[in-house]
Design a protein around this motif. Structure first.
Motif, PDB file in Angstrom:
ATOM      1  N   HIS A   1       0.830  -1.196   0.000  1.00 16.54           N
ATOM      2  CA  HIS A   1       0.000   0.000   0.000  1.00 16.54           C
ATOM      3  C   HIS A   1       0.868   1.250   0.000  1.00 16.54           C
ATOM      4  O   HIS A   1       0.508   2.282  -0.595  1.00 16.54           O
ATOM      5  CB  HIS A   1      -0.942   0.011   1.202  1.00 16.54           C
ATOM      6  N   THR A   2       2.024   1.185   0.627  1.00 19.50           N
ATOM      7  CA  THR A   2       2.978   2.296   0.561  1.00 19.50           C
ATOM      8  C   THR A   2       3.440   2.501  -0.872  1.00 19.50           C
ATOM      9  O   THR A   2       3.499   3.633  -1.364  1.00 19.50           O
ATOM     10  CB  THR A   2       4.182   2.024   1.479  1.00 19.50           C
ATOM     11  N   VAL A   3       3.758   1.420  -1.556  1.00 18.37           N
ATOM     12  CA  VAL A   3       4.126   1.503  -2.975  1.00 18.37           C
ATOM     13  C   VAL A   3       3.007   2.152  -3.782  1.00 18.37           C
ATOM     14  O   VAL A   3       3.231   3.058  -4.591  1.00 18.37           O
ATOM     15  CB  VAL A   3       4.448   0.101  -3.532  1.00 18.37           C
ATOM     16  N   LEU A   4       1.794   1.676  -3.574  1.00 13.85           N
ATOM     17  CA  LEU A   4       0.640   2.210  -4.293  1.00 13.85           C
ATOM     18  C   LEU A   4       0.486   3.705  -4.046  1.00 13.85           C
ATOM     19  O   LEU A   4       0.254   4.491  -4.985  1.00 13.85           O
ATOM     20  CB  LEU A   4      -0.618   1.464  -3.852  1.00 13.85           C
ATOM     21  N   HIS A   5       0.621   4.109  -2.800  1.00 19.11           N
ATOM     22  CA  HIS A   5       0.436   5.516  -2.446  1.00 19.11           C
ATOM     23  C   HIS A   5       1.534   6.378  -3.070  1.00 19.11           C
ATOM     24  O   HIS A   5       1.252   7.468  -3.610  1.00 19.11           O
ATOM     25  CB  HIS A   5       0.443   5.650  -0.925  1.00 19.11           C
ATOM     26  N   LEU A   6       2.771   5.912  -3.029  1.00 20.07           N
ATOM     27  CA  LEU A   6       3.871   6.664  -3.631  1.00 20.07           C
ATOM     28  C   LEU A   6       3.680   6.800  -5.140  1.00 20.07           C
ATOM     29  O   LEU A   6       3.816   7.890  -5.708  1.00 20.07           O
ATOM     30  CB  LEU A   6       5.204   5.968  -3.332  1.00 20.07           C
ATOM     31  N   ALA A   7       3.364   5.691  -5.778  1.00 19.09           N
ATOM     32  CA  ALA A   7       3.223   5.709  -7.233  1.00 19.09           C
ATOM     33  C   ALA A   7       2.001   6.487  -7.676  1.00 19.09           C
ATOM     34  O   ALA A   7       2.038   7.217  -8.679  1.00 19.09           O
ATOM     35  CB  ALA A   7       3.160   4.273  -7.755  1.00 19.09           C
ATOM     36  N   ASN A   8       0.909   6.359  -6.940  1.00 21.56           N
ATOM     37  CA  ASN A   8      -0.338   7.014  -7.336  1.00 21.56           C
ATOM     38  C   ASN A   8      -0.228   8.526  -7.276  1.00 21.56           C
ATOM     39  O   ASN A   8      -0.967   9.241  -7.956  1.00 21.56           O
ATOM     40  CB  ASN A   8      -1.488   6.535  -6.451  1.00 21.56           C
ATOM     41  N   SER A   9       0.706   9.033  -6.480  1.00 21.88           N
ATOM     42  CA  SER A   9       0.927  10.478  -6.387  1.00 21.88           C
ATOM     43  C   SER A   9       1.952  10.955  -7.403  1.00 21.88           C
ATOM     44  O   SER A   9       2.306  12.142  -7.400  1.00 21.88           O
ATOM     45  CB  SER A   9       1.419  10.838  -4.986  1.00 21.88           C
ATOM     46  N   GLY A  10       2.422  10.062  -8.256  1.00 18.48           N
ATOM     47  CA  GLY A  10       3.495  10.438  -9.160  1.00 18.48           C
ATOM     48  C   GLY A  10       4.810  10.631  -8.434  1.00 18.48           C
ATOM     49  O   GLY A  10       5.686  11.382  -8.871  1.00 18.48           O
ATOM     50  N   PHE A  11       4.963   9.954  -7.293  1.00 11.53           N
ATOM     51  CA  PHE A  11       6.153  10.035  -6.440  1.00 11.53           C
ATOM     52  C   PHE A  11       6.300  11.394  -5.755  1.00 11.53           C
ATOM     53  O   PHE A  11       7.351  11.691  -5.194  1.00 11.53           O
ATOM     54  CB  PHE A  11       7.432   9.697  -7.212  1.00 11.53           C
ATOM     55  N   HIS A  12       5.256  12.222  -5.791  1.00 11.19           N
ATOM     56  CA  HIS A  12       5.297  13.511  -5.113  1.00 11.19           C
ATOM     57  C   HIS A  12       4.722  13.365  -3.709  1.00 11.19           C
ATOM     58  O   HIS A  12       3.710  13.958  -3.353  1.00 11.19           O
ATOM     59  CB  HIS A  12       4.528  14.558  -5.918  1.00 11.19           C
ATOM     60  N   GLU A  13       5.383  12.565  -2.919  1.00 14.01           N
ATOM     61  CA  GLU A  13       4.997  12.326  -1.533  1.00 14.01           C
ATOM     62  C   GLU A  13       6.152  12.699  -0.612  1.00 14.01           C
ATOM     63  O   GLU A  13       7.313  12.656  -1.026  1.00 14.01           O
ATOM     64  CB  GLU A  13       4.636  10.851  -1.320  1.00 14.01           C
TER      65      GLU A  13
ATOM     66  N   GLU B   1      14.215  15.582  -4.120  1.00 15.89           N
ATOM     67  CA  GLU B   1      13.100  15.388  -3.200  1.00 15.89           C
ATOM     68  C   GLU B   1      12.226  14.221  -3.646  1.00 15.89           C
ATOM     69  O   GLU B   1      11.643  13.518  -2.834  1.00 15.89           O
ATOM     70  CB  GLU B   1      12.270  16.669  -3.116  1.00 15.89           C
ATOM     71  N   THR B   2      12.137  14.017  -4.970  1.00 13.47           N
ATOM     72  CA  THR B   2      11.475  12.850  -5.535  1.00 13.47           C
ATOM     73  C   THR B   2      12.515  12.043  -6.303  1.00 13.47           C
ATOM     74  O   THR B   2      13.581  12.569  -6.637  1.00 13.47           O
ATOM     75  CB  THR B   2      10.324  13.239  -6.497  1.00 13.47           C
TER      76      THR B   2
ATOM     77  N   PRO C   1      12.135  15.790 -12.762  1.00 14.43           N
ATOM     78  CA  PRO C   1      10.866  16.043 -12.070  1.00 14.43           C
ATOM     79  C   PRO C   1       9.882  16.841 -12.914  1.00 14.43           C
ATOM     80  O   PRO C   1      10.250  17.770 -13.636  1.00 14.43           O
ATOM     81  CB  PRO C   1      11.291  16.840 -10.833  1.00 14.43           C
ATOM     82  N   LEU C   2       8.623  16.439 -12.823  1.00 15.99           N
ATOM     83  CA  LEU C   2       7.525  17.111 -13.500  1.00 15.99           C
ATOM     84  C   LEU C   2       6.571  17.670 -12.455  1.00 15.99           C
ATOM     85  O   LEU C   2       6.587  17.251 -11.295  1.00 15.99           O
ATOM     86  CB  LEU C   2       6.769  16.113 -14.381  1.00 15.99           C
ATOM     87  N   PRO C   3       5.702  18.606 -12.836  1.00 17.11           N
ATOM     88  CA  PRO C   3       4.653  19.045 -11.907  1.00 17.11           C
ATOM     89  C   PRO C   3       3.821  17.846 -11.455  1.00 17.11           C
ATOM     90  O   PRO C   3       3.651  16.877 -12.208  1.00 17.11           O
ATOM     91  CB  PRO C   3       3.823  20.021 -12.748  1.00 17.11           C
ATOM     92  N   ARG C   4       3.277  17.930 -10.249  1.00 16.60           N
ATOM     93  CA  ARG C   4       2.585  16.795  -9.659  1.00 16.60           C
ATOM     94  C   ARG C   4       1.494  16.213 -10.562  1.00 16.60           C
ATOM     95  O   ARG C   4       1.381  14.994 -10.714  1.00 16.60           O
ATOM     96  CB  ARG C   4       1.977  17.208  -8.316  1.00 16.60           C
ATOM     97  N   GLY C   5       0.680  17.065 -11.166  1.00 21.31           N
ATOM     98  CA  GLY C   5      -0.408  16.567 -12.010  1.00 21.31           C
ATOM     99  C   GLY C   5       0.097  15.753 -13.183  1.00 21.31           C
ATOM    100  O   GLY C   5      -0.433  14.677 -13.488  1.00 21.31           O
ATOM    101  N   TRP C   6       1.119  16.244 -13.863  1.00 20.46           N
ATOM    102  CA  TRP C   6       1.686  15.507 -14.991  1.00 20.46           C
ATOM    103  C   TRP C   6       2.357  14.222 -14.522  1.00 20.46           C
ATOM    104  O   TRP C   6       2.271  13.181 -15.184  1.00 20.46           O
ATOM    105  CB  TRP C   6       2.683  16.380 -15.744  1.00 20.46           C
ATOM    106  N   SER C   7       3.039  14.293 -13.378  1.00 14.65           N
ATOM    107  CA  SER C   7       3.702  13.090 -12.864  1.00 14.65           C
ATOM    108  C   SER C   7       2.686  11.996 -12.552  1.00 14.65           C
ATOM    109  O   SER C   7       2.912  10.822 -12.834  1.00 14.65           O
ATOM    110  CB  SER C   7       4.493  13.424 -11.594  1.00 14.65           C
ATOM    111  N   ARG C   8       1.558  12.371 -11.965  1.00 14.21           N
ATOM    112  CA  ARG C   8       0.538  11.368 -11.634  1.00 14.21           C
ATOM    113  C   ARG C   8       0.072  10.651 -12.899  1.00 14.21           C
ATOM    114  O   ARG C   8      -0.055   9.431 -12.918  1.00 14.21           O
ATOM    115  CB  ARG C   8      -0.649  12.032 -10.938  1.00 14.21           C
ATOM    116  N   ARG C   9      -0.222  11.408 -13.944  1.00  9.64           N
ATOM    117  CA  ARG C   9      -0.696  10.780 -15.177  1.00  9.64           C
ATOM    118  C   ARG C   9       0.391   9.904 -15.803  1.00  9.64           C
ATOM    119  O   ARG C   9       0.116   8.795 -16.270  1.00  9.64           O
ATOM    120  CB  ARG C   9      -1.156  11.850 -16.163  1.00  9.64           C
ATOM    121  N   LEU C  10       1.612  10.408 -15.818  1.00  8.70           N
ATOM    122  CA  LEU C  10       2.712   9.645 -16.418  1.00  8.70           C
ATOM    123  C   LEU C  10       2.939   8.336 -15.686  1.00  8.70           C
ATOM    124  O   LEU C  10       2.961   7.262 -16.291  1.00  8.70           O
ATOM    125  CB  LEU C  10       3.993  10.477 -16.393  1.00  8.70           C
ATOM    126  N   TRP C  11       3.101   8.403 -14.352  1.00  9.91           N
ATOM    127  CA  TRP C  11       3.504   7.216 -13.613  1.00  9.91           C
ATOM    128  C   TRP C  11       2.398   6.189 -13.515  1.00  9.91           C
ATOM    129  O   TRP C  11       2.661   4.990 -13.469  1.00  9.91           O
ATOM    130  CB  TRP C  11       4.026   7.597 -12.236  1.00  9.91           C
TER     131      TRP C  11
END
Length: 326
Positions: free
Chosen positions: A203-215, A289-290, A295-305
């Motif tokens: 679940h930690t993996v899921l949470h990190l990846a789902n945020s585009g690693f912006h955690e 930091e990530t 690094p991309l903006p959080r929104g783009w990172s989420r879609r990419l990852w």
């Protein structure tokens, strides 16, 4: 990308020492931002004095959360609703930290599966209240993936999110099974059962990846501490069930590089072809930091990852939400 401050903070957390020539105050600021203030204060003595105010705040919040958790546990126990599992920071705190305060939390997350309506009803009877935004209220607890609740404790509030599932159907680049997680939940480590070691790690993996690693850094620290306690084949078996092999491989490579633990056996057990593993390792080879190389903006990172890390390609994740809902 390399950020020397975050690289030095990770080195300090590994060794317990401030690297030679590094300004301790830069690590203090990064520890607060990465939400690892108590951990840093307890494990790096040179940072303790400067982090004292942040540690005091975090310990007060932690004490309130534990009071709220005990109250929820009494209400659910009285109603016979014990097939639940604490998630995220509460689960990690129960497994790999000597005190819950070492793992910063803002609220509580409880997996309840299809009992959401019944659990909500029991909590309402104990003084908890719904805390749902107008945007999601029309779905109601019968159809919502998660349902936030809150209880007043004196002048303070404790928030508790009830989770039917872990991912939104439209974002299902992975498919963790709530029933399997609940079947394996472990009682006795907290006031309510917690997700198993391997489910907490995944679940930690899921949470990190789902945020585009912006955690914040705290999630990566959780994984650093959890992975050595899970057998490689056990972790791989669950990752296959949840559709998280690629995401897990990527995160394991990061924690090995950042914290110096051996994850090769765990990655080999995932049995990914090199054409899947090598690109994600390259793209997550950053030292900032990530872990993003660029690094991309959080929104783009989420879609990419969400697209790159799905065991099955999930191109729909690249589409803006307004087009998905059209």
């Amino acid at each position: 990308m390399t950020d020397p401050v975050y690289r030095n903070l990770r080195l300090a957390l590994r060794s317990g020492l401030v690297p030679v020539g590094v300004d301790p105050e830069s690590l203090v600021r990064a520890a607060r931002q990465g939400e690892v203030a108590v951990l840093a204060a307890e494990t790096v003595p040179a940072l303790r004095e400067s982090l004292a105010p942040a540690v005091q705040r975090q310990r007060r919040v932690d004490a309130l959360l534990e009071l709220g958790l005990a109250r929820a546990a009494r209400a659910l126990g009285a109603a016979g609703l014990v097939r639940v599992a604490l998630l995220k920071g509460s689960a990690a705190a129960a497994w790999v930290y000597p005190e819950t305060a070492w793992r910063m939390r803002r609220d509580l997350d409880l997996l309840v599966g299809e009992q959401l309506v019944e659990v909500r009803r029991a909590l309402l009877g104990d003084g908890w209240a719904d805390d749902v935004s107008p945007k999601y209220r029309p779905l109601g607890p019968e159809r919502s993936r998660a349902w936030p609740m809150v209880v007043n404790l004196g002048q303070n509030k404790v928030s508790l999110d009830l989770h039917r599932t872990l991912v939104e159907p439209r974002d299902a680049w992975s498919h963790p099974s709530p029933d399997r997680i609940l079947d394996e939940a472990v009682p006795g480590r907290s006031a309510l059962p917690v997700s198993s070691l391997r489910d907490t790690a995944l679940h930690t993996v899921l949470h990190l990846a789902n945020s585009g690693f912006h955690e914040p850094l705290k999630g990566w620290v959780d994984l650093w501490r959890l992975v050595p306690r899970v057998a490689p084949e056990s972790l791989a078996e669950r990752a296959r069930e949840h559709g998280l092999r690629v995401a897990t491989h990527a995160c394991l490579a990061v924690v090995e590089r950042w914290f110096g633990i051996a994850t090769r056996a765990h990655r080999e057990a995932l049995d990914l072809p090199r054409w899947r593993s090598l690109p994600v390792e390259f793209l997550t080879s950053g030292e900032g930091e990530t872990p993003e190389r660029r690094p991309l903006p959080r929104g783009w990172s989420r879609r990419l990852w969400r697209t790159v890390l799905g065991d099955v390609p999930h191109l729909r994740s690249l589409l803006p939400t307004r087009l998905i809902e059209a």
